[in-house]
Design a protein around this motif. Sequence first.
Motif, short mmCIF file in Angstrom:
data_model
loop_
_atom_site.label_atom_id
_atom_site.label_comp_id
_atom_site.label_asym_id
_atom_site.label_seq_id
_atom_site.Cartn_x
_atom_site.Cartn_y
_atom_site.Cartn_z
N LYS A 49 -3.16 13.07 -6.05
CA LYS A 49 -2.48 11.88 -5.57
C LYS A 49 -2.13 10.93 -6.72
CE LYS A 49 -5.85 10.96 -2.69
NZ LYS A 49 -6.64 10.32 -1.61
N GLY A 50 -1.12 10.10 -6.46
CA GLY A 50 -0.71 9.07 -7.40
C GLY A 50 -0.49 7.75 -6.68
N GLN A 51 0.17 6.82 -7.35
CA GLN A 51 0.43 5.50 -6.79
C GLN A 51 1.86 5.09 -7.08
OE1 GLN A 51 -1.54 2.94 -5.33
NE2 GLN A 51 -3.39 4.20 -5.10
N GLU A 52 2.47 4.43 -6.12
CA GLU A 52 3.78 3.80 -6.33
C GLU A 52 3.86 2.55 -5.47
OE1 GLU A 52 8.25 5.37 -6.83
OE2 GLU A 52 7.48 5.61 -4.78
N ASN A 53 4.07 1.41 -6.14
CA ASN A 53 4.16 0.12 -5.46
C ASN A 53 2.94 -0.16 -4.58
OD1 ASN A 53 6.77 -0.28 -6.56
ND2 ASN A 53 7.70 0.85 -4.86
N GLY A 54 1.78 0.20 -5.12
CA GLY A 54 0.55 -0.08 -4.42
C GLY A 54 0.21 0.88 -3.30
N LYS A 55 1.03 1.91 -3.07
CA LYS A 55 0.77 2.88 -2.02
C LYS A 55 0.47 4.25 -2.64
CE LYS A 55 3.60 0.85 1.67
NZ LYS A 55 4.68 1.12 2.64
N THR A 96 0.72 8.11 -3.14
CA THR A 96 1.75 9.14 -2.99
C THR A 96 1.13 10.48 -3.40
OG1 THR A 96 2.54 8.75 -5.24
CG2 THR A 96 3.65 7.54 -3.46
N LEU A 97 1.88 11.54 -3.19
CA LEU A 97 1.44 12.86 -3.62
C LEU A 97 2.21 13.24 -4.88
CD1 LEU A 97 -0.26 15.39 -3.10
CD2 LEU A 97 1.62 16.26 -1.69
N ASP A 98 1.47 13.45 -5.97
CA ASP A 98 2.11 13.82 -7.23
C ASP A 98 2.41 15.33 -7.29
OD1 ASP A 98 2.22 11.28 -8.16
OD2 ASP A 98 0.72 11.54 -9.74
N TYR A 99 1.41 16.14 -7.04
CA TYR A 99 1.61 17.59 -7.11
C TYR A 99 0.43 18.29 -6.46
CZ TYR A 99 -1.28 16.97 -11.36
OH TYR A 99 -2.26 16.64 -12.26
N VAL A 100 0.56 19.60 -6.31
CA VAL A 100 -0.50 20.44 -5.75
C VAL A 100 -0.76 21.58 -6.74
CG1 VAL A 100 -1.21 21.91 -3.83
CG2 VAL A 100 0.23 19.91 -3.39
N LEU A 101 -2.03 21.85 -6.99
CA LEU A 101 -2.43 22.96 -7.85
C LEU A 101 -3.07 24.05 -7.00
CD1 LEU A 101 -4.04 21.12 -10.90
CD2 LEU A 101 -1.70 21.97 -10.69
#
Length: 297
Positions: free
Chosen positions: A15-21, A23-28
């Motif tokens: 997971k990651g963050q964008e504008n305080g929310k 998000t999903l960055d990637y899946v391994l």
Amino acid sequence: MTINVVFRGPCLFVKGQENGKETLDYVLLPDGTRVRPHGSSKDGEHPDHTRAKKHHAGLIVRNADGTTEKPIPLQNKRVTVREKGAGGRCALDPSFSPQRVVPLSQLTNGPDASHHLSLIDEAGSDFWDRVTTKVTFDGGEMGVHKNSRLVFDFPPDHNPNAPGSRRIPLLAIWSPKASHDAEIVIGPGKGPGVSRVIPLGDGQRAWIYNYDHPEPDPERMECEEDACAKHPNGARLEDYDFKWLFQVLEPPKGDWPEWLKKGPLPAPRSSCPGLKPQDEPHILSPDVASCFFGSWP
């Protein structure tokens, strides 16, 4: 109708963050075909000496008319799941929460920071030895579906504040948010190569899987397993296939035996209820294979 891309089996959702929310960055998808898993001292075993059953990464596409395309292997591939005409970060539905999805960092990382595991670095020389597929996203939203019928708990060996007992979602499903068109782009993991584009239209369903058979039956992709038919009367269950996720994590100084201290790799555990003659002959639940995934951090 809509488009669904279903993730099935040992996958780590980063997971990651964008504008305080979130998000999903990637899946391994860890490489489950290794004869000797990372950190192990013996073939066919995880670092804690439990069984390491081979898993295979691939893609199956089912068309709107119910026909199914031949599975596509995803070993050593970069994959992009893309919402056409939209784009941006992949949103996380509220269902994709640490109270539902297994937060792997909470299983492993307790108060002692010197004991923490870290995520594998793609710049490392062995990334594509331990990761078989990296999936990124362009738009769309990821949510979770279909909770296990049994309640699972987690060992507190490495974090006394391990997550609480829960029913665990069995499927993670990506869908476009604003479009009826999507595509899956498959390219080489490293080095030059030609990309392949799989268009997805309304009513199509795709499975990106890490499964214990290279060409699984699509009917098995929805995670209806009957573990308690095989292990009745209070038997303990441990999803040892979940332990493939530790392929993509690093212990301090790379020393798994020191990190484990002869303890187990933490994985979901449960017990089959004791069955009486008048009860149903079996209780549907994931067997110790190929359903549970985790998130990071």
